[in-house]
Design a protein around this motif. Sequence first.
Motif, PDB file in Angstrom:
ATOM      1  N   TRP A  31      12.814 -19.588  -5.023  1.00  0.00           N
ATOM      2  CA  TRP A  31      13.048 -18.709  -3.877  1.00  0.00           C
ATOM      3  C   TRP A  31      11.787 -18.477  -3.047  1.00  0.00           C
ATOM      4  O   TRP A  31      11.872 -18.060  -1.895  1.00  0.00           O
ATOM      5  CB  TRP A  31      13.623 -17.364  -4.333  1.00  0.00           C
ATOM      6  N   VAL A  32      10.607 -18.747  -3.617  1.00  0.00           N
ATOM      7  CA  VAL A  32       9.361 -18.534  -2.885  1.00  0.00           C
ATOM      8  C   VAL A  32       9.306 -19.469  -1.677  1.00  0.00           C
ATOM      9  O   VAL A  32       9.448 -20.675  -1.811  1.00  0.00           O
ATOM     10  CB  VAL A  32       8.136 -18.758  -3.794  1.00  0.00           C
ATOM     11  N   GLY A  33       9.121 -18.901  -0.500  1.00  0.00           N
ATOM     12  CA  GLY A  33       9.071 -19.682   0.731  1.00  0.00           C
ATOM     13  C   GLY A  33      10.419 -20.012   1.308  1.00  0.00           C
ATOM     14  O   GLY A  33      10.493 -20.636   2.378  1.00  0.00           O
ATOM     15  N   ASN A  34      11.489 -19.586   0.638  1.00  0.00           N
ATOM     16  CA  ASN A  34      12.835 -19.951   1.094  1.00  0.00           C
ATOM     17  C   ASN A  34      13.747 -18.757   1.341  1.00  0.00           C
ATOM     18  O   ASN A  34      14.943 -18.938   1.560  1.00  0.00           O
ATOM     19  CB  ASN A  34      13.496 -20.882   0.067  1.00  0.00           C
ATOM     20  N   VAL A  35      13.184 -17.536   1.289  1.00  0.00           N
ATOM     21  CA  VAL A  35      14.005 -16.356   1.536  1.00  0.00           C
ATOM     22  C   VAL A  35      13.337 -15.503   2.611  1.00  0.00           C
ATOM     23  O   VAL A  35      12.116 -15.555   2.779  1.00  0.00           O
ATOM     24  CB  VAL A  35      14.208 -15.524   0.247  1.00  0.00           C
ATOM     25  N   PRO A  36      14.131 -14.726   3.355  1.00  0.00           N
ATOM     26  CA  PRO A  36      13.529 -13.851   4.376  1.00  0.00           C
ATOM     27  C   PRO A  36      12.646 -12.777   3.733  1.00  0.00           C
ATOM     28  O   PRO A  36      12.947 -12.270   2.652  1.00  0.00           O
ATOM     29  CB  PRO A  36      14.749 -13.220   5.063  1.00  0.00           C
ATOM     30  N   ILE A  37      11.562 -12.456   4.413  1.00  0.00           N
ATOM     31  CA  ILE A  37      10.679 -11.374   3.991  1.00  0.00           C
ATOM     32  C   ILE A  37      11.017 -10.149   4.832  1.00  0.00           C
ATOM     33  O   ILE A  37      10.788 -10.139   6.044  1.00  0.00           O
ATOM     34  CB  ILE A  37       9.189 -11.745   4.163  1.00  0.00           C
ATOM     35  N   ASP A  38      11.574  -9.125   4.202  1.00  0.00           N
ATOM     36  CA  ASP A  38      12.036  -7.941   4.928  1.00  0.00           C
ATOM     37  C   ASP A  38      10.923  -6.927   5.198  1.00  0.00           C
ATOM     38  O   ASP A  38      11.044  -6.110   6.120  1.00  0.00           O
ATOM     39  CB  ASP A  38      13.160  -7.252   4.154  1.00  0.00           C
ATOM     40  N   ALA A  39       9.889  -6.929   4.380  1.00  0.00           N
ATOM     41  CA  ALA A  39       8.832  -5.912   4.538  1.00  0.00           C
ATOM     42  C   ALA A  39       7.541  -6.439   3.936  1.00  0.00           C
ATOM     43  O   ALA A  39       7.548  -7.348   3.102  1.00  0.00           O
ATOM     44  CB  ALA A  39       9.242  -4.601   3.866  1.00  0.00           C
ATOM     45  N   GLU A  40       6.431  -5.870   4.380  1.00  0.00           N
ATOM     46  CA  GLU A  40       5.121  -6.239   3.854  1.00  0.00           C
ATOM     47  C   GLU A  40       4.277  -4.973   3.726  1.00  0.00           C
ATOM     48  O   GLU A  40       4.228  -4.157   4.650  1.00  0.00           O
ATOM     49  CB  GLU A  40       4.440  -7.255   4.763  1.00  0.00           C
ATOM     50  N   VAL A  41       3.650  -4.815   2.567  1.00  0.00           N
ATOM     51  CA  VAL A  41       2.794  -3.653   2.307  1.00  0.00           C
ATOM     52  C   VAL A  41       1.411  -4.152   1.917  1.00  0.00           C
ATOM     53  O   VAL A  41       1.269  -4.939   0.972  1.00  0.00           O
ATOM     54  CB  VAL A  41       3.355  -2.778   1.169  1.00  0.00           C
ATOM     55  N   ASP A  42       0.399  -3.712   2.652  1.00  0.00           N
ATOM     56  CA  ASP A  42      -0.989  -4.036   2.292  1.00  0.00           C
ATOM     57  C   ASP A  42      -1.589  -2.784   1.652  1.00  0.00           C
ATOM     58  O   ASP A  42      -2.013  -1.857   2.343  1.00  0.00           O
ATOM     59  CB  ASP A  42      -1.783  -4.463   3.520  1.00  0.00           C
ATOM     60  N   ALA A  43      -1.597  -2.769   0.323  1.00  0.00           N
ATOM     61  CA  ALA A  43      -2.105  -1.607  -0.411  1.00  0.00           C
ATOM     62  C   ALA A  43      -3.619  -1.634  -0.569  1.00  0.00           C
ATOM     63  O   ALA A  43      -4.203  -0.640  -1.013  1.00  0.00           O
ATOM     64  CB  ALA A  43      -1.447  -1.540  -1.788  1.00  0.00           C
ATOM     65  N   ARG A  44      -4.272  -2.730  -0.202  1.00  0.00           N
ATOM     66  CA  ARG A  44      -5.716  -2.849  -0.444  1.00  0.00           C
ATOM     67  C   ARG A  44      -6.527  -1.773   0.273  1.00  0.00           C
ATOM     68  O   ARG A  44      -7.355  -1.107  -0.379  1.00  0.00           O
ATOM     69  CB  ARG A  44      -6.181  -4.260  -0.059  1.00  0.00           C
ATOM     70  N   PRO A  45      -6.330  -1.551   1.575  1.00  0.00           N
ATOM     71  CA  PRO A  45      -7.115  -0.491   2.209  1.00  0.00           C
ATOM     72  C   PRO A  45      -6.773   0.898   1.675  1.00  0.00           C
ATOM     73  O   PRO A  45      -7.647   1.760   1.580  1.00  0.00           O
ATOM     74  CB  PRO A  45      -6.776  -0.622   3.699  1.00  0.00           C
ATOM     75  N   MET A  46      -5.504   1.121   1.311  1.00  0.00           N
ATOM     76  CA  MET A  46      -5.121   2.419   0.751  1.00  0.00           C
ATOM     77  C   MET A  46      -5.876   2.668  -0.552  1.00  0.00           C
ATOM     78  O   MET A  46      -6.415   3.759  -0.785  1.00  0.00           O
ATOM     79  CB  MET A  46      -3.611   2.465   0.486  1.00  0.00           C
ATOM     80  N   GLN A  47      -5.907   1.660  -1.416  1.00  0.00           N
ATOM     81  CA  GLN A  47      -6.567   1.821  -2.709  1.00  0.00           C
ATOM     82  C   GLN A  47      -8.074   2.015  -2.545  1.00  0.00           C
ATOM     83  O   GLN A  47      -8.688   2.829  -3.246  1.00  0.00           O
ATOM     84  CB  GLN A  47      -6.258   0.607  -3.592  1.00  0.00           C
ATOM     85  N   ARG A  48      -8.668   1.296  -1.607  1.00  0.00           N
ATOM     86  CA  ARG A  48     -10.114   1.430  -1.401  1.00  0.00           C
ATOM     87  C   ARG A  48     -10.479   2.779  -0.797  1.00  0.00           C
ATOM     88  O   ARG A  48     -11.595   3.271  -0.982  1.00  0.00           O
ATOM     89  CB  ARG A  48     -10.613   0.281  -0.527  1.00  0.00           C
ATOM     90  N   GLU A  49      -9.523   3.391  -0.089  1.00  0.00           N
ATOM     91  CA  GLU A  49      -9.763   4.716   0.497  1.00  0.00           C
ATOM     92  C   GLU A  49      -9.314   5.843  -0.423  1.00  0.00           C
ATOM     93  O   GLU A  49      -9.414   7.015  -0.072  1.00  0.00           O
ATOM     94  CB  GLU A  49      -9.014   4.831   1.838  1.00  0.00           C
TER      95      GLU A  49
END
Length: 281
Positions: A100-118
Amino acid sequence: MSETAPEPILASWKVSEVISRYPHLVDELVKLNPTFRLLRNPVMRRVQSRLVTVEQAAAIGGMEPAELVRALNRAIGIEVPDEQPAEQPASATTADVPPWVGNVPIDAEVDARPMQREGREPFSAIMAAARSTAPGHAFRLWNTFEPIPLYDVLGQRGFVHYARQHGPEDWEILFFHAGGRRRDAVLQSQPAADAPALDWESPSATVTIDVSDLVPPEPMIRIMEALEALPVGGTLLVHHVRRPMHLYPRLDALGYRHETRELGPGRVELLIEKTANVEAQ
């Protein structure tokens, strides 16, 4: 009279139990591995430490579980033999990329990296992305470490995952909504058919706090502190100015029952019960 010898820390203990018994080990964990610096943030500590075992924390930090167990026990003055690690949740690698990787729609994206660093806790954003992802679709999470405990939390909601590391503190995790929920998760998250409704009329059996005048994230911190002190079966009545939407997924993930009622503009009450499932986590 001599003091009672400390109880050896086991790989199966939740990090919250370690910190509760030995609060000074927060600093020891941070010294052992910079990944654990997130525990210094009170909001993240109160949520994540309840979901993560010492063994899982070791995996997150790229350590052997026995190494972390030995180090923590030495910090409280005892030596213990190596403990046989339990089986860990499997993490997909580039060698076994699911179809399924690369073959299904991506409905949302979360970038937690800046949240965790802050020092901000991204759990609510991740759960919001999961709720917005349709069956047969996926959402993408960027994280500073491999979020092993999250695999089980989202697995209970019908998600499977694929993780790949791009660099230090740079992980990409895809969560595919395969549909359905694990039966054991449904049973734990739903009250039994004959379970009584939460009792709003027993103030003598309820701890009450008022967070109406507090500024985020203080209401969250106060509520989680009060819940930790409750005995199993105890209830917490919270006076609030709004429905705490970011709190609900945390309560669900940790096993609390809760109900909310609106009394008028800017007046909300939240009743939370500490169930046996919370203690079993």
